[in-house]
Design a protein around this motif. Sequence first.
Motif, PDB file in Angstrom:
ATOM      1  N   LEU A 102       0.831  -1.201   0.000  1.00 26.62           N
ATOM      2  CA  LEU A 102       0.000   0.000   0.000  1.00 26.62           C
ATOM      3  C   LEU A 102       0.871   1.259   0.000  1.00 26.62           C
ATOM      4  O   LEU A 102       0.616   2.213  -0.753  1.00 26.62           O
ATOM      5  N   ALA A 103       1.904   1.279   0.821  1.00 25.26           N
ATOM      6  CA  ALA A 103       2.784   2.444   0.869  1.00 25.26           C
ATOM      7  C   ALA A 103       3.423   2.689  -0.495  1.00 25.26           C
ATOM      8  O   ALA A 103       3.574   3.844  -0.937  1.00 25.26           O
ATOM      9  N   GLU A 104       3.789   1.609  -1.173  1.00 26.77           N
ATOM     10  CA  GLU A 104       4.439   1.744  -2.482  1.00 26.77           C
ATOM     11  C   GLU A 104       3.521   2.382  -3.507  1.00 26.77           C
ATOM     12  O   GLU A 104       3.923   3.296  -4.243  1.00 26.77           O
ATOM     13  N   ILE A 105       2.255   1.944  -3.570  1.00 27.74           N
ATOM     14  CA  ILE A 105       1.379   2.488  -4.606  1.00 27.74           C
ATOM     15  C   ILE A 105       0.941   3.916  -4.278  1.00 27.74           C
ATOM     16  O   ILE A 105       0.793   4.752  -5.173  1.00 27.74           O
ATOM     17  N   THR A 145       2.811   6.114  -2.867  1.00 27.67           N
ATOM     18  CA  THR A 145       3.959   6.930  -3.267  1.00 27.67           C
ATOM     19  C   THR A 145       4.046   7.023  -4.789  1.00 27.67           C
ATOM     20  O   THR A 145       4.263   8.099  -5.353  1.00 27.67           O
ATOM     21  N   ARG A 146       3.871   5.889  -5.469  1.00 28.88           N
ATOM     22  CA  ARG A 146       3.973   5.878  -6.916  1.00 28.88           C
ATOM     23  C   ARG A 146       2.935   6.776  -7.571  1.00 28.88           C
ATOM     24  O   ARG A 146       3.187   7.443  -8.574  1.00 28.88           O
ATOM     25  N   GLU A 147       1.711   6.791  -7.005  1.00 24.67           N
ATOM     26  CA  GLU A 147       0.647   7.624  -7.569  1.00 24.67           C
ATOM     27  C   GLU A 147       0.650   9.039  -6.995  1.00 24.67           C
ATOM     28  O   GLU A 147      -0.260   9.813  -7.234  1.00 24.67           O
ATOM     29  N   GLN A 148       1.702   9.338  -6.208  1.00 20.02           N
ATOM     30  CA  GLN A 148       1.976  10.698  -5.735  1.00 20.02           C
ATOM     31  C   GLN A 148       0.900  11.231  -4.785  1.00 20.02           C
ATOM     32  O   GLN A 148       0.568  12.409  -4.791  1.00 20.02           O
ATOM     33  N   ILE A 149       0.358  10.340  -3.944  1.00 19.89           N
ATOM     34  CA  ILE A 149      -0.665  10.772  -2.981  1.00 19.89           C
ATOM     35  C   ILE A 149      -0.399  10.189  -1.590  1.00 19.89           C
ATOM     36  O   ILE A 149      -1.316   9.672  -0.957  1.00 19.89           O
ATOM     37  N   PRO A 150       0.813  10.236  -1.066  1.00 19.78           N
ATOM     38  CA  PRO A 150       1.082   9.588   0.221  1.00 19.78           C
ATOM     39  C   PRO A 150       0.290  10.153   1.386  1.00 19.78           C
ATOM     40  O   PRO A 150      -0.258   9.412   2.195  1.00 19.78           O
ATOM     41  N   ALA A 151       0.179  11.483   1.507  1.00 17.78           N
ATOM     42  CA  ALA A 151      -0.494  12.071   2.673  1.00 17.78           C
ATOM     43  C   ALA A 151      -2.000  12.094   2.492  1.00 17.78           C
ATOM     44  O   ALA A 151      -2.760  11.567   3.319  1.00 17.78           O
ATOM     45  N   THR A 174      -8.314   2.822  -4.682  1.00 16.87           N
ATOM     46  CA  THR A 174      -8.436   4.241  -4.329  1.00 16.87           C
ATOM     47  C   THR A 174      -7.237   5.028  -4.839  1.00 16.87           C
ATOM     48  O   THR A 174      -7.385   6.100  -5.432  1.00 16.87           O
ATOM     49  N   ALA A 175      -6.044   4.514  -4.605  1.00 18.82           N
ATOM     50  CA  ALA A 175      -4.845   5.202  -5.075  1.00 18.82           C
ATOM     51  C   ALA A 175      -4.830   5.298  -6.597  1.00 18.82           C
ATOM     52  O   ALA A 175      -4.438   6.325  -7.161  1.00 18.82           O
ATOM     53  N   LEU A 191      -0.640   2.071 -20.139  1.00 20.29           N
ATOM     54  CA  LEU A 191      -1.744   2.930 -20.566  1.00 20.29           C
ATOM     55  C   LEU A 191      -2.447   3.543 -19.363  1.00 20.29           C
ATOM     56  O   LEU A 191      -2.632   4.764 -19.281  1.00 20.29           O
ATOM     57  N   GLU A 192      -2.848   2.707 -18.404  1.00 22.00           N
ATOM     58  CA  GLU A 192      -3.582   3.221 -17.242  1.00 22.00           C
ATOM     59  C   GLU A 192      -2.681   4.046 -16.326  1.00 22.00           C
ATOM     60  O   GLU A 192      -3.143   4.966 -15.640  1.00 22.00           O
ATOM     61  N   GLU A 193      -1.393   3.738 -16.325  1.00 22.99           N
ATOM     62  CA  GLU A 193      -0.470   4.443 -15.443  1.00 22.99           C
ATOM     63  C   GLU A 193      -0.245   5.889 -15.883  1.00 22.99           C
ATOM     64  O   GLU A 193       0.320   6.698 -15.126  1.00 22.99           O
ATOM     65  N   GLN A 194      -0.729   6.271 -17.055  1.00 19.31           N
ATOM     66  CA  GLN A 194      -0.613   7.671 -17.481  1.00 19.31           C
ATOM     67  C   GLN A 194      -1.475   8.595 -16.627  1.00 19.31           C
ATOM     68  O   GLN A 194      -1.267   9.801 -16.612  1.00 19.31           O
ATOM     69  N   GLY A 195      -2.471   8.022 -15.946  1.00 22.47           N
ATOM     70  CA  GLY A 195      -3.261   8.827 -15.023  1.00 22.47           C
ATOM     71  C   GLY A 195      -4.675   9.076 -15.507  1.00 22.47           C
ATOM     72  O   GLY A 195      -5.137   8.507 -16.504  1.00 22.47           O
ATOM     73  N   ARG A 196      -5.359   9.963 -14.819  1.00 25.61           N
ATOM     74  CA  ARG A 196      -6.772  10.224 -15.072  1.00 25.61           C
ATOM     75  C   ARG A 196      -6.968  11.028 -16.357  1.00 25.61           C
ATOM     76  O   ARG A 196      -6.248  11.981 -16.655  1.00 25.61           O
ATOM     77  N   LEU A 197      -7.989  10.649 -17.106  1.00 30.91           N
ATOM     78  CA  LEU A 197      -8.404  11.397 -18.289  1.00 30.91           C
ATOM     79  C   LEU A 197      -8.983  12.741 -17.866  1.00 30.91           C
ATOM     80  O   LEU A 197      -9.734  12.822 -16.885  1.00 30.91           O
TER      81      LEU A 197
END
Length: 766
Positions: free
Chosen positions: A22-25, A27-33, A74-75, A104-110
Amino acid sequence: MEGEKIQAYTGPAGGWGSASSLAEILTREQIPASGAAMLMKQNKPDGYMCVSCAWAKPAKPLAFEYCENGAKATAWEQTRKRTTPEFFAEHSVTELLSWPDYDLEEQGRLTHPMRYDAGTDRYVPVDWAEAFAEIGAELKALDPKSVVFYASGRASLETSYMYALLARMYGNNNLPDSSNMCHESTSVALPQSIGVPVGTVRLEDFETTDLILFFGQNVGSNAPRMLHPLQHARRRGVPIITFNPLRERGLERFTNPQSPVEMLTGASTQISTQYHQVKAGGDLAALTGMCKAVLAADRDAAQAGRPRVLDLAFIEEHTHGLKDFVRFCEAQDWAVLESRSGLKREALEAAAAVYMRAQNVIGIYGMGLTQHRKGTETVQMLVNLLLLRGHIGRPGAGICPVRGHSNVQGQRTVGISEKPELVPLDRLKEQYGFEPPRDKGLNTVEACTGILKGDVRAFIGLGGNFVRAVPETRLMEEAWRSLRLSVQVSTKLNRAHLVRGEIAYILPCLGRLEIDRQASGPQAVSIEDSCAAFHGSRGVSEPVSPHVRSEPWIVAGIAKATLPPNPKLDWDAWVGDYARVRDAIEATYPDVFTDFNARMFEPGGFHKPLAARDRRWETKTGKANFIVPAGLEADPDMPRSDRSVLDLITLRSNDQFNTTVYGYDDRFRGVKGTRQILLMNADDLARLGLADGDIVDVATDADDGVDRRVRGLRVVRYEIPAGNCGGYYPEMNVLVPLWHHDEQAKTPAAKAIPVRVTPATAPPPA
């Protein structure tokens, strides 16, 4: 792939492995806090309902009422990464088609509505009004029977109701959904057996059960929050008997991340007290063997003058068909039952012995039972076993199908169905002043067949990644490009956007976690969980872009551009206040949604009335039915021609949800950095002249002229029954013939695909 590693995992489910993942994802999706704070509202009565699995939401939630995969979902939705018009300007569709699904999905939200431009082979920004105008014009020009309205299991009850109404007012019942691919066998089997289409178990039944039977469901990866009631049951001394081809860690040991003591000491709870590695498709024979053992014990008790094993009072008052069922079970030979199930008679009798001592039994199952040619009959055989001792319609007992997507059960409740007999069409006619279509619509397999034949001309997708989720991947992608129109309502980029029709749109929508502001203020939506309870859900984060819109807003926009005005339906008023949609749902389904708006935030949800829980049987016989299967083979249409043919089981990793791949690790199976693997039994490896680590090709063993093949898989020696092998979904979908499906429900038979495994060859020239 760099970093690829295969090493046996010895830890439990949960524990520090889940915490670090969980901590890894985050951080990867740039939403740790913000991500950690947001998770505190997940599955809470005043928060949002998880967008991952549909497991029940308790009235008194834990402090951390989320699991590893729910937190990943969620992340994944709340990532700070964005797929903008600038991204599409940089990359052609042809280029993007070569990208892995994860990338493809890792590019983020449309962030913007997009339209495909054939001249540049790119998606370009489009105004919402312009998009709706063209979509509406195209739909008006097409035969309604040639259009498919697909729904994933993500959409809320409100959106699903509006979407189903749009399709029927347009002129068809072509409303396939993700349940067609997973649990349609349940929706066909249970009404025949007990008169309801869903499970009878509620969350509180786990508190009073004294035996849990578990079939074909990987709780550690696919519904990890269920591990909490399972752990509580084990601490009460409740036995859990598991039937599953692979030894899944979540069904073996669990360390509760909610417990500081367990996290600090490394203590874990043994989940399964018996673990039977049944062959793929062998559950039908295993259940028959258990029933045979129970019936033999009852016969011996009667002859010896001891108390009977069967619940004769229940059977006499509440069931039909026992005599034929007894004859079927008694006629089965133990040697055949052993061969087909892969289990010894002693093992089946040991499981039956525990069953016969239990007073309240819950039968849990997943796609290991449903995704077979005889999936419907296998589900009914589990019901038969429960009926023998009256385990339907009393506290602590019942049948419990574990649904996958978060609202896949709920969307069926409010009208997403290709079967007109399941929808109150006369009531819709009265409410909205139109004549609903009465003919059967297309389910998923039939929609795919229509696309292959060219009969389907347009596809509207409300979520999901249809071209990846369905069988017959190669042929489907080739045929998809002949569609006139494809429209995808989505949060992230996926392959379904790139394998497109002649006219193609990507319409970005809000996620369930985001604040949905409409004319009357912030809106709430509702979902139904696996235990038939309805819950309200409120978004808690700001929208990812000012250009995204809510799913109800998008459905209404398509409807207004396509349908003639209707004095009895104000789409804009519905969008302005979703409470009006819930009022309409209540008017259509008054017995189910009484006082809907007032009750939607009740802690624990409010439950759908289920007659079978009260031992009222809404079946043709007026009773619960013992249903006799045609035989013991769960997949009889593809005879295994010789011992070199293996049965392939499609699997999910613990780093994915349905077609969404969060990463390339499958911690519980010891796989890191790759999904290109094939799990095989050591005896099969030796027999086929292969070794652990070899690179192989896998081809479907079917004589229909279609080459179905996956190349370059790494063999991993694994504890899987001889004659079986395992590979990841959706990558293995190319191997599933479209015609290889449940005979009654048409659910793809993805848990037993006859394949040949050969040393890898060079791929053919491009």
